[in-house]
Design a protein around this motif. Structure first.
Motif, PDB file in Angstrom:
ATOM      1  N   TRP B  45       0.836  -1.204   0.000  1.00 28.49           N
ATOM      2  CA  TRP B  45       0.000   0.000   0.000  1.00 28.49           C
ATOM      3  C   TRP B  45       0.870   1.253   0.000  1.00 28.49           C
ATOM      4  O   TRP B  45       0.616   2.207  -0.714  1.00 28.49           O
ATOM      5  CB  TRP B  45      -0.901  -0.039   1.241  1.00 28.49           C
ATOM      6  N   ARG B  46       1.912   1.214   0.828  1.00 26.04           N
ATOM      7  CA  ARG B  46       2.791   2.384   0.889  1.00 26.04           C
ATOM      8  C   ARG B  46       3.654   2.501  -0.367  1.00 26.04           C
ATOM      9  O   ARG B  46       3.945   3.600  -0.824  1.00 26.04           O
ATOM     10  CB  ARG B  46       3.692   2.276   2.124  1.00 26.04           C
ATOM     11  N   GLY B  49       1.644   3.854  -3.397  1.00 26.81           N
ATOM     12  CA  GLY B  49       1.143   5.221  -3.239  1.00 26.81           C
ATOM     13  C   GLY B  49      -0.250   5.297  -2.655  1.00 26.81           C
ATOM     14  O   GLY B  49      -1.029   6.160  -3.027  1.00 26.81           O
ATOM     15  N   GLY B  50      -0.572   4.391  -1.749  1.00 24.25           N
ATOM     16  CA  GLY B  50      -1.805   4.513  -0.980  1.00 24.25           C
ATOM     17  C   GLY B  50      -3.072   4.121  -1.710  1.00 24.25           C
ATOM     18  O   GLY B  50      -4.113   4.720  -1.480  1.00 24.25           O
ATOM     19  N   LEU B 125      -5.066  14.850   6.211  1.00 24.05           N
ATOM     20  CA  LEU B 125      -3.664  14.665   6.596  1.00 24.05           C
ATOM     21  C   LEU B 125      -2.991  13.636   5.671  1.00 24.05           C
ATOM     22  O   LEU B 125      -1.856  13.816   5.233  1.00 24.05           O
ATOM     23  CB  LEU B 125      -3.627  14.169   8.044  1.00 24.05           C
ATOM     24  N   ILE B 129       0.361  14.118   3.347  1.00 20.82           N
ATOM     25  CA  ILE B 129       1.521  13.209   3.425  1.00 20.82           C
ATOM     26  C   ILE B 129       1.757  12.548   2.064  1.00 20.82           C
ATOM     27  O   ILE B 129       2.880  12.449   1.584  1.00 20.82           O
ATOM     28  CB  ILE B 129       1.305  12.143   4.526  1.00 20.82           C
ATOM     29  N   GLN B 130       0.643  12.137   1.469  1.00 23.33           N
ATOM     30  CA  GLN B 130       0.713  11.498   0.150  1.00 23.33           C
ATOM     31  C   GLN B 130       1.377  12.424  -0.876  1.00 23.33           C
ATOM     32  O   GLN B 130       2.259  12.004  -1.620  1.00 23.33           O
ATOM     33  CB  GLN B 130      -0.721  11.171  -0.292  1.00 23.33           C
ATOM     34  N   LEU B 133       5.035  12.666  -0.224  1.00 27.92           N
ATOM     35  CA  LEU B 133       5.747  11.443  -0.628  1.00 27.92           C
ATOM     36  C   LEU B 133       5.818  11.319  -2.150  1.00 27.92           C
ATOM     37  O   LEU B 133       6.794  10.807  -2.687  1.00 27.92           O
ATOM     38  CB  LEU B 133       5.068  10.211  -0.038  1.00 27.92           C
ATOM     39  N   PHE B 144      12.645   5.304   1.706  1.00 30.34           N
ATOM     40  CA  PHE B 144      12.047   5.860   2.921  1.00 30.34           C
ATOM     41  C   PHE B 144      11.020   4.884   3.501  1.00 30.34           C
ATOM     42  O   PHE B 144      11.009   4.639   4.708  1.00 30.34           O
ATOM     43  CB  PHE B 144      11.384   7.211   2.596  1.00 30.34           C
ATOM     44  N   GLN B 148      12.426   3.664   6.935  1.00 26.54           N
ATOM     45  CA  GLN B 148      11.825   4.445   8.017  1.00 26.54           C
ATOM     46  C   GLN B 148      10.479   3.889   8.470  1.00 26.54           C
ATOM     47  O   GLN B 148      10.171   3.911   9.643  1.00 26.54           O
ATOM     48  CB  GLN B 148      11.628   5.899   7.561  1.00 26.54           C
ATOM     49  N   LEU B 149       9.679   3.438   7.515  1.00 25.60           N
ATOM     50  CA  LEU B 149       8.332   3.025   7.899  1.00 25.60           C
ATOM     51  C   LEU B 149       8.221   1.523   8.168  1.00 25.60           C
ATOM     52  O   LEU B 149       7.475   1.104   9.036  1.00 25.60           O
ATOM     53  CB  LEU B 149       7.310   3.437   6.839  1.00 25.60           C
ATOM     54  N   ARG B 176      14.703  12.511   3.435  1.00 27.58           N
ATOM     55  CA  ARG B 176      14.493  13.176   4.732  1.00 27.58           C
ATOM     56  C   ARG B 176      14.483  14.686   4.564  1.00 27.58           C
ATOM     57  O   ARG B 176      13.623  15.371   5.131  1.00 27.58           O
ATOM     58  CB  ARG B 176      15.609  12.787   5.708  1.00 27.58           C
ATOM     59  N   LEU B 179      11.260  15.750   2.823  1.00 26.24           N
ATOM     60  CA  LEU B 179      10.070  15.625   3.686  1.00 26.24           C
ATOM     61  C   LEU B 179      10.098  16.648   4.822  1.00 26.24           C
ATOM     62  O   LEU B 179       9.052  17.150   5.233  1.00 26.24           O
ATOM     63  CB  LEU B 179       9.981  14.206   4.254  1.00 26.24           C
ATOM     64  N   ARG B 180      11.317  16.968   5.292  1.00 25.10           N
ATOM     65  CA  ARG B 180      11.444  17.990   6.336  1.00 25.10           C
ATOM     66  C   ARG B 180      10.917  19.314   5.800  1.00 25.10           C
ATOM     67  O   ARG B 180      10.191  20.034   6.487  1.00 25.10           O
ATOM     68  CB  ARG B 180      12.917  18.128   6.710  1.00 25.10           C
ATOM     69  N   LEU B 183       6.926  18.728   5.354  1.00 24.62           N
ATOM     70  CA  LEU B 183       6.010  18.305   6.428  1.00 24.62           C
ATOM     71  C   LEU B 183       6.341  18.837   7.819  1.00 24.62           C
ATOM     72  O   LEU B 183       5.609  18.540   8.768  1.00 24.62           O
ATOM     73  CB  LEU B 183       5.967  16.765   6.484  1.00 24.62           C
TER      74      LEU B 183
END
Lengths: 182, 194
Positions: B45-46, B49-50, B125, B129-130, B133, B144, B148-149, B176, B179-180, B183
């Protein structure tokens, strides 16, 4: 004898790669962790409900079973298709052949009509165009004597030229056969 | 004992062993599927792309491929590492095909957004995030997600993705940073930076 003292060079303190202070690095780390937590908490799929889970499990095992039952189906189909394609390309077939007789007869008739045109122009006393002469003598040596001989033979109506025109109906039949038989 | 009878006994014993082995492999695979299904689905799923449906497709396809190739599996690596490598490859293939479909006008942007919003608890939210990413490159996002996940080490992720460890570290660092930038504000709004 005194052994020489090993000289120790003082190691320079390594500057931070992008000259960030310790506080900045810590802050960045905290932000990264926060982002990580944010994504981890909010970027997850909804859990499957039990019915859905059972249905999907069932579908998966169904697919696995069908794959087990017909392990040679896909390779067999692929092999069959490849064989058919190869056979289509290799077996003699009118539709796939380049039909050389058509091309040859068309060239022959074109040349003969050009020769005829040259012949009639000469007879009428007109000046022969260079392109006409070129076309007329395309498959013969480019000598004046040969041209004259050819023209003379054309005037006399020798069977060499008439046979080319006589083949025309057969050519038309071949063309029709090639294009209409599907 | 006559020779034919011996042959029959040996053959039946052999086929029994093969059948036992088959059943054994199947039962082990079934246990593996039950144990790793949720993780595989979440990871797919991740990675895609969800998208719930795409994730399910990718998961099933990966399990199917793994089952078909079980005889090629050598015990050099753990079974789960081997399976997740198949899953990562499958997700990558899915993304490529989706891109091709988008390119040829089969799937519009609205359709993707709709499917992305379906999976998450907080759609607003989740969409932010999507979007963040999706701004990463494929390799950065893959790295990532895995490191990370999903909690793989860089070395394990490198093995799964078939890339060098150094390359992955570089991808991870860039991800990173990106995304910093995207987000950090959202994280502080959610009260996570304190």
């Amino acid at each position: 004898m005194k052994s020489p003292q090993p000289t120790t060079t003082p190691t320079p303190t390594q500057p931070d790669r992008d000259s960030r202070t310790c506080d900045e690095v810590t802050r960045t780390g905290t932000v990264d962790q926060a982002i990580h937590r944010l994504i981890e908490a909010n970027y997850v799929p909804k859990p499957l409900d039990p019915n859905q889970r059972v249905a999907l499990e069932h579908a998966l095992w169904e697919r696995i079973e069908s794959k087990k039952r017909s392990p040679w189906l896909l390779p067999g189909l692929a092999a069959g298709l490849a064989t058919a394609a190869l056979a289509f390309l290799l077996l003699p077939d009118r539709t796939t052949q380049p039909a050389p007789s058509m091309t040859a007869s068309v060239t022959a008739s074109t040349t003969s009509s050009a020769k005829k045109a040259v012949g009639t122009s000469v007879k009428a006393g007109a000046k022969v165009q260079p392109t006409q002469r070129l076309l007329a003598s395309a498959d013969e040596p480019a000598s004046a004597e040969m041209d004259l001989t050819l023209l003379a033979s054309l005037d006399a109506g020798l069977p060499g030229t008439s046979s080319a025109t006589a083949r025309l109906p057969a050519d038309y039949a071949a063309i029709a056969d090639a294009f209409l038989t599907f | 004992m006559p020779l034919g009878e011996i042959e029959y006994v040996v053959r039946s014993a052999f086929s029994q062993t093969v059948a036992d082995e088959d059943n054994d492999v199947e039962s082990r695979f079934a246990t593996f599927v039950t144990g790793h299904r949720d993780q595989a689905r979440r990871m797919a799923w991740r990675l895609v792309g969800g998208d719930n449906d795409a994730a399910e497709d990718v998961t099933q396809e990966a399990f199917l491929k793994a089952f078909s190739a079980l005889d090629k599996f050598r015990s050099e690596s753990a079974l789960d590492t081997w399976f997740f490598r198949i899953l990562v490859r499958q997700a990558r293939m899915h993304r490529r095909w989706r891109r091709v479909r988008e390119l040829w006008g089969g799937l519009g942007g609205d359709e993707i957004e709709e499917s992305e919003a379906k999976g998450v608890e907080n759609p607003e939210l989740g969409r932010a995030i999507q979007a963040a990413l999706l701004r990463l490159t494929d390799a950065q996002r893959e790295t990532f997600v895995l490191v990370q996940l999903e909690g793989f080490t860089v070395e394990e992720a490198a093995q799964l993705m078939g890339k060098a460890t150094g390359t992955l570290k570089s991808h991870l660092q860039r991800a990173r940073v990106a995304l910093r930038a995207d987000l950090a504000e959202l994280a502080s709004e959610q009260g996570l930076t304190r």
